[in-house]
Design an enzyme around this catalytic site. Sequence first.
Site, PDB file in Angstrom:
ATOM      1  N   LYS A  54       0.871  -1.179   0.000  1.00 35.59           N
ATOM      2  CA  LYS A  54       0.000   0.000   0.000  1.00 35.59           C
ATOM      3  C   LYS A  54       0.906   1.226   0.000  1.00 35.59           C
ATOM      4  O   LYS A  54       0.745   2.148   0.802  1.00 35.59           O
ATOM      5  CB  LYS A  54      -0.926  -0.030   1.221  1.00 35.59           C
ATOM      6  CG  LYS A  54      -2.087   0.962   1.134  1.00 35.59           C
ATOM      7  CD  LYS A  54      -3.048   0.695  -0.010  1.00 35.59           C
ATOM      8  CE  LYS A  54      -4.207   1.686   0.031  1.00 35.59           C
ATOM      9  NZ  LYS A  54      -5.059   1.600  -1.177  1.00 35.59           N
ATOM     10  N   ASP A  90      -5.763  -3.525  -1.607  1.00 38.97           N
ATOM     11  CA  ASP A  90      -7.210  -3.559  -1.829  1.00 38.97           C
ATOM     12  C   ASP A  90      -7.527  -4.125  -3.209  1.00 38.97           C
ATOM     13  O   ASP A  90      -8.444  -4.947  -3.370  1.00 38.97           O
ATOM     14  CB  ASP A  90      -7.835  -2.175  -1.643  1.00 38.97           C
ATOM     15  CG  ASP A  90      -7.039  -1.055  -2.297  1.00 38.97           C
ATOM     16  OD1 ASP A  90      -5.925  -1.308  -2.810  1.00 38.97           O
ATOM     17  OD2 ASP A  90      -7.526   0.093  -2.294  1.00 38.97           O
ATOM     18  N   ASP A 110      -1.189 -12.114   6.110  1.00 40.15           N
ATOM     19  CA  ASP A 110      -2.087 -12.833   7.011  1.00 40.15           C
ATOM     20  C   ASP A 110      -3.510 -12.824   6.457  1.00 40.15           C
ATOM     21  O   ASP A 110      -4.188 -13.855   6.396  1.00 40.15           O
ATOM     22  CB  ASP A 110      -2.034 -12.167   8.395  1.00 40.15           C
ATOM     23  CG  ASP A 110      -2.714 -12.979   9.477  1.00 40.15           C
ATOM     24  OD1 ASP A 110      -3.184 -14.110   9.197  1.00 40.15           O
ATOM     25  OD2 ASP A 110      -2.780 -12.494  10.617  1.00 40.15           O
ATOM     26  N   ASP A 170      -5.647 -16.049   4.066  1.00 35.74           N
ATOM     27  CA  ASP A 170      -6.935 -16.619   4.483  1.00 35.74           C
ATOM     28  C   ASP A 170      -7.972 -16.480   3.378  1.00 35.74           C
ATOM     29  O   ASP A 170      -8.771 -17.396   3.135  1.00 35.74           O
ATOM     30  CB  ASP A 170      -7.438 -15.924   5.749  1.00 35.74           C
ATOM     31  CG  ASP A 170      -6.733 -16.419   7.000  1.00 35.74           C
ATOM     32  OD1 ASP A 170      -5.848 -17.290   6.882  1.00 35.74           O
ATOM     33  OD2 ASP A 170      -7.056 -15.925   8.104  1.00 35.74           O
TER      34      ASP A 170
END
Length: 342
Positions: free
Chosen positions: A179, A212, A236, A240
């Site tokens: 980012k 994003d 992390d 997932d």
Amino acid sequence: MSVITVIPGDGIGPEVIEQALVVMDGLGTGLEFDVLDHVNASTFLRTGVALSDVDFRRVSASQGTLLGAVGDPRVTSSEYARGVLLRLRSDLDLYVNHRPARLLDARLSPLRDEQRRNIDCVIVRENTEGLYAGIGGILRSGSTEAVAIDAEVNTYYGIDRVLEYAFSIARRGVCLVDKSNAVRSGGSLWQRCWAEAKQRNPDVPVTHLYVDAAAMKLVSDPASFDVIVTNNSYGDILSDLAAEVAGGIGAAASANINPHTGYGLYEPVHGSAPDIAGTGVANPLGAILSGAMLLARIGREEQARALTRAVEATVTAGRCTPDLGGDLHTKEVGAAVLAELG
């Protein structure tokens, strides 16, 4: 004889690790398992010790560690999880979190577009720095004027080595996720290291996405990714998400490794899941596939491939726990994988 440390842990951890060991024994690996079944939340609540120095020495003296899960609703602070997981990652310098995401069967995908379902990628997450480094604190705690600060730590050394690992395992390309348009200081250091890594690896296709946009693309076109490399917290979350797109977190495996020393800590991604502990429906495939990753890392590649093929055949046959659409219990899935091994 090669010694593997085993930490079953909490919740469903002991249930799934039991099946991983049963299956690995069935392979005839000849490994010796040093089981630290006292390293758990109950011991921490009784003694205040998450992982003793004696147990840490047992871990570090082995060829690798297989971990079930860490976490218990009775423990309300972060000290226990940090004392086990983060201590092992930090003190053993397991700077790469390697999380593969591959669709085991088309019926498991939550995506409509068949052409974009076949995710087969690896999330390479920097594992020792970032927001999880534990730098920060709270000023005027408990008051209405409280100020909480968690500092994100990025070092040239840490970024450079995790990028190099990502390039070393690439088959089709590497995508950096950051980012840097909003997180200026850390972002600029990642971009500097990225530019240097690209120069050292000119034959590897590269892309760059903000986190994003990467999250959206993991849902809209997950099959387009090969290796995603990113920082601790973004990795992390994205790993997932990738696991869910690949059919569910119950079958997701991971490795925390130091490519230089060769040491690794292997664990299913699903966590301790206390709500289903003891019900017999916990999915052991994530633990079994973590065992396969361990075998591959210690030079047992053929056994690792055989174990992975057995898991795939079991899933294809629908011999699964309810989270993957089956009706088998944990031990029955372990037996099914064992049967596929012959």
